[in-house]
Design a protein around this motif. Structure first.
Motif, PDB file in Angstrom:
ATOM      1  N   GLU A 124       0.818  -1.216   0.000  1.00 34.08           N
ATOM      2  CA  GLU A 124       0.000   0.000   0.000  1.00 34.08           C
ATOM      3  C   GLU A 124       0.857   1.274   0.000  1.00 34.08           C
ATOM      4  N   TYR A 125       2.128   1.157   0.467  1.00 40.64           N
ATOM      5  CA  TYR A 125       3.019   2.318   0.403  1.00 40.64           C
ATOM      6  C   TYR A 125       3.929   2.271  -0.821  1.00 40.64           C
ATOM      7  N   SER A 126       4.473   1.075  -1.096  1.00 43.03           N
ATOM      8  CA  SER A 126       5.505   1.025  -2.134  1.00 43.03           C
ATOM      9  C   SER A 126       4.927   1.093  -3.551  1.00 43.03           C
ATOM     10  N   ARG A 127       3.708   0.575  -3.741  1.00 43.74           N
ATOM     11  CA  ARG A 127       3.167   0.585  -5.114  1.00 43.74           C
ATOM     12  C   ARG A 127       2.804   1.983  -5.604  1.00 43.74           C
ATOM     13  N   PRO A 128       2.114   2.792  -4.781  1.00 42.56           N
ATOM     14  CA  PRO A 128       1.848   4.160  -5.264  1.00 42.56           C
ATOM     15  C   PRO A 128       3.144   4.918  -5.547  1.00 42.56           C
ATOM     16  N   TRP A 129       4.175   4.648  -4.735  1.00 38.69           N
ATOM     17  CA  TRP A 129       5.454   5.337  -4.950  1.00 38.69           C
ATOM     18  C   TRP A 129       6.072   4.896  -6.278  1.00 38.69           C
ATOM     19  N   LEU A 130       6.017   3.595  -6.556  1.00 35.26           N
ATOM     20  CA  LEU A 130       6.566   3.095  -7.816  1.00 35.26           C
ATOM     21  C   LEU A 130       5.799   3.685  -9.005  1.00 35.26           C
TER      22      LEU A 130
ATOM     23  N   VAL B 212      12.628   2.209 -13.202  1.00 30.29           N
ATOM     24  CA  VAL B 212      13.538   1.073 -13.437  1.00 30.29           C
ATOM     25  C   VAL B 212      14.896   1.592 -13.941  1.00 30.29           C
ATOM     26  N   PRO B 213      15.581   2.385 -13.119  1.00 30.25           N
ATOM     27  CA  PRO B 213      16.799   3.035 -13.614  1.00 30.25           C
ATOM     28  C   PRO B 213      17.868   2.072 -14.112  1.00 30.25           C
TER      29      PRO B 213
ATOM     30  N   ALA C  70      14.788  12.244   1.746  1.00 26.11           N
ATOM     31  CA  ALA C  70      13.408  12.741   1.768  1.00 26.11           C
ATOM     32  C   ALA C  70      12.478  11.790   2.503  1.00 26.11           C
ATOM     33  N   GLY C  71      12.991  10.638   2.925  1.00 23.42           N
ATOM     34  CA  GLY C  71      12.148   9.662   3.626  1.00 23.42           C
ATOM     35  C   GLY C  71      11.177   8.951   2.692  1.00 23.42           C
ATOM     36  N   ALA C  72      11.523   8.873   1.411  1.00 24.56           N
ATOM     37  CA  ALA C  72      10.637   8.174   0.451  1.00 24.56           C
ATOM     38  C   ALA C  72      10.643   6.680   0.751  1.00 24.56           C
ATOM     39  N   PRO C  73       9.508   5.991   0.488  1.00 26.38           N
ATOM     40  CA  PRO C  73       9.493   4.533   0.735  1.00 26.38           C
ATOM     41  C   PRO C  73      10.495   3.827  -0.172  1.00 26.38           C
ATOM     42  N   LEU C  74      10.918   2.659   0.271  1.00 25.13           N
ATOM     43  CA  LEU C  74      11.770   1.839  -0.601  1.00 25.13           C
ATOM     44  C   LEU C  74      10.914   1.260  -1.721  1.00 25.13           C
ATOM     45  N   VAL C  75      11.477   1.195  -2.892  1.00 24.38           N
ATOM     46  CA  VAL C  75      10.781   0.484  -3.968  1.00 24.38           C
ATOM     47  C   VAL C  75      10.898  -1.004  -3.673  1.00 24.38           C
ATOM     48  N   HIS C  76       9.787  -1.737  -3.750  1.00 28.40           N
ATOM     49  CA  HIS C  76       9.871  -3.180  -3.513  1.00 28.40           C
ATOM     50  C   HIS C  76      10.733  -3.787  -4.614  1.00 28.40           C
ATOM     51  N   PRO C  77      11.825  -4.471  -4.254  1.00 24.88           N
ATOM     52  CA  PRO C  77      12.824  -4.805  -5.278  1.00 24.88           C
ATOM     53  C   PRO C  77      12.519  -6.030  -6.125  1.00 24.88           C
TER      54      PRO C  77
ATOM     55  N   ARG D 215       5.703  -0.271 -14.744  1.00 28.03           N
ATOM     56  CA  ARG D 215       4.580   0.627 -14.395  1.00 28.03           C
ATOM     57  C   ARG D 215       4.106   0.420 -12.964  1.00 28.03           C
ATOM     58  N   GLY D 216       4.588  -0.631 -12.310  1.00 26.35           N
ATOM     59  CA  GLY D 216       4.128  -0.933 -10.951  1.00 26.35           C
ATOM     60  C   GLY D 216       2.744  -1.566 -10.951  1.00 26.35           C
ATOM     61  N   ASP D 217       2.377  -2.234 -12.058  1.00 27.34           N
ATOM     62  CA  ASP D 217       1.036  -2.832 -12.151  1.00 27.34           C
ATOM     63  C   ASP D 217       0.950  -4.184 -11.457  1.00 27.34           C
ATOM     64  N   ASN D 218       2.078  -4.857 -11.288  1.00 28.99           N
ATOM     65  CA  ASN D 218       2.006  -6.161 -10.622  1.00 28.99           C
ATOM     66  C   ASN D 218       3.034  -6.231  -9.497  1.00 28.99           C
ATOM     67  N   TYR D 219       2.962  -7.310  -8.736  1.00 30.52           N
ATOM     68  CA  TYR D 219       3.764  -7.414  -7.525  1.00 30.52           C
ATOM     69  C   TYR D 219       4.377  -8.811  -7.493  1.00 30.52           C
ATOM     70  N   TRP D 220       5.701  -8.910  -7.437  1.00 26.31           N
ATOM     71  CA  TRP D 220       6.377 -10.201  -7.550  1.00 26.31           C
ATOM     72  C   TRP D 220       6.928 -10.659  -6.199  1.00 26.31           C
ATOM     73  N   CYS D 221       7.122 -11.956  -6.094  1.00 28.34           N
ATOM     74  CA  CYS D 221       7.870 -12.475  -4.956  1.00 28.34           C
ATOM     75  C   CYS D 221       8.838 -13.518  -5.498  1.00 28.34           C
ATOM     76  N   GLN D 222       9.782 -13.918  -4.673  1.00 30.78           N
ATOM     77  CA  GLN D 222      10.671 -15.006  -5.095  1.00 30.78           C
ATOM     78  C   GLN D 222      10.554 -16.124  -4.070  1.00 30.78           C
ATOM     79  N   GLY D 223      10.338 -17.318  -4.543  1.00 30.51           N
ATOM     80  CA  GLY D 223      10.175 -18.461  -3.648  1.00 30.51           C
ATOM     81  C   GLY D 223      11.301 -19.450  -3.849  1.00 30.51           C
ATOM     82  N   PHE D 224      12.378 -19.285  -3.074  1.00 32.58           N
ATOM     83  CA  PHE D 224      13.513 -20.213  -3.164  1.00 32.58           C
ATOM     84  C   PHE D 224      13.537 -21.177  -1.980  1.00 32.58           C
TER      85      PHE D 224
END
Ligand SMILES: Cc1cc2nc3c(=O)[nH]c(=O)nc-3n(C[C@H](O)[C@H](O)[C@H](O)COP(=O)(O)OP(=O)(O)OC[C@H]3O[C@@H](n4cnc5c(N)ncnc54)[C@H](O)[C@@H]3O)c2cc1C
Length: 303
Positions: A6-12, A22-23, A49-56, A84-93
């Motif tokens: 809810e914080y990182s997606r609007p920021w992305l 995606v620098p 600036a205290g900006a949220p971290l982008v979910h990596p 675009r920040g439209d989806n949200y990924w995870c890694q399952g190792f």
């Protein structure tokens, strides 16, 4: 560790509107074309600036793997929504019995998780072939490539510095009779030691970034950066909590809200949150002992 969606997606999404989401990626896929120093400055400004971290997971881990191993169709399908920040990924190792020893994994298919963050079990999951990244049997190469990004390419020092600055503010609120079991003089001396470590780490990180040119991957030095950043994160967290003394015990978790909490309360919450978060740094992405083993083997190979 990372802010909630809810914080990182609007920021992305905001970053995406500016073309800054995606620098690290090539320009044709939305990258900025920034030099390593420009990336560092951007991270520094965001941290200050205290900006949220982008979910990596999508931007920094999965994206580069698709860029390197994915087909053109997969790039077209997956990269734009990540940028675009439209989806949200995870890694399952990790599996029971295969955390540090990742090579003994038994899982044969990977899918996106749901929620229940630490344990997801996969039974008979079917993944369409077209979604497999890389050639059949190349999964381990893809995984190792991803870990290079998890362990190093993140630019740690700007966030470490902003956490350290908060600890400095915390120390300033103390009078000479602190709540801590340590005297203020002892805390200030420790602050000086951590400050020197942080300066040294920042120089190492900058030197490394300057040396890789336009490459996104840091190679073996990523293990050294991950190890040192983890230790620094914990030193900063420890110092903050020691400085807080018994105030730390009265803390209740919850999002720090500027409009309701006074400044000290906010600072206390953030410093304690940083401390609790720091405990995970020497575990995730490969425990510190594992990084040390890899560094030792790399050193033996180059001798
Ligand atoms: C906050 C957090 C987020 C995470 N996110 C993810 C994620 O997104 N995806 C995912 O797949 N996993 C994730 N993990 C799991 C993480 O990768 C594993 O916890 C980690 O690799 C350690 O594995 P383990 O827990 O099985 O511990 P073990 O491998 O059992 O290790 C236990 C201890 O033994 C030590 N040890 C093990 N082997 C050796 C060795 N050869 N030499 C010296 N010491 C050794 C370790 O350093 C550690 O201290 C996350 C973990 C945390 C804490």
């Amino acid at each position: 560790m990372y802010p909630e969606p809810e914080y990182s997606r609007p920021w992305l999404k905001l970053l995406a509107q500016k073309g800054w989401s995606v620098p690290l990626w090539p320009k044709e896929w939305g990258g900025t074309g920034w030099s390593p120093l420009e990336r560092f400055i951007f991270e520094h400004e965001c941290a200050q600036a205290g900006a949220p971290l982008v979910h990596p997971m999508g931007v920094r881990l999965v994206g580069p793997v698709i860029l390197r191993f994915g087909t053109q169709e997969q790039k077209q399908e997956y990269l734009p929504p990540i940028a675009r920040g439209d989806n949200y990924w995870c890694q399952g190792f990790s599996e029971p019995g295969a955390g540090s020893d990742l090579a003994s994994l038994r899982l044969q298919a990977v899918r996106e998780g749901d929620h229940d963050v630490n344990e997801v079990f996969f039974d008979d999951v079917r993944v369409p072939i077209r979604q497999r990244i890389g050639a059949e049997g190349q999964g381990w190469d893809c995984a190792k490539y991803l870990l290079e990004f998890e362990r190093g390419a993140g630019i740690y020092s700007p966030r470490l510095r902003s956490g350290f600055k908060r600890v400095g503010l915390m120390l300033q609120t103390l009078d000479s009779k602190t709540d801590s079991i340590h005297s203020k003089a002892q805390l200030v001396r420790k602050f000086g030691e951590v400050s020197t470590d942080l300066d040294t780490f920042e120089m190492l990180e900058l030197q490394t970034l300057m040396s890789i040119g336009s490459s996104a991957s840091l190679g073996d030095v990523s293990y050294i950066l991950k190890l040192r950043a983890s230790r620094l994160k914990q030193s900063i967290g420890d110092l903050g909590v020691v400085a807080m003394g018994e105030q730390a015990l009265r803390w209740t978790p919850g999002p720090a809200r500027l409009q309701t909490a006074d400044e000290l309360q906010l600072l206390t919450q953030t410093v304690l949150g940083d401390y609790l978060n720091s405990r995970a740094y020497t575990i995730f992405g490969g425990a510190s002992e594992i990084q040390l083993g890899i560094i030792a083997r790399a050193a033996c190979t180059t001798d």
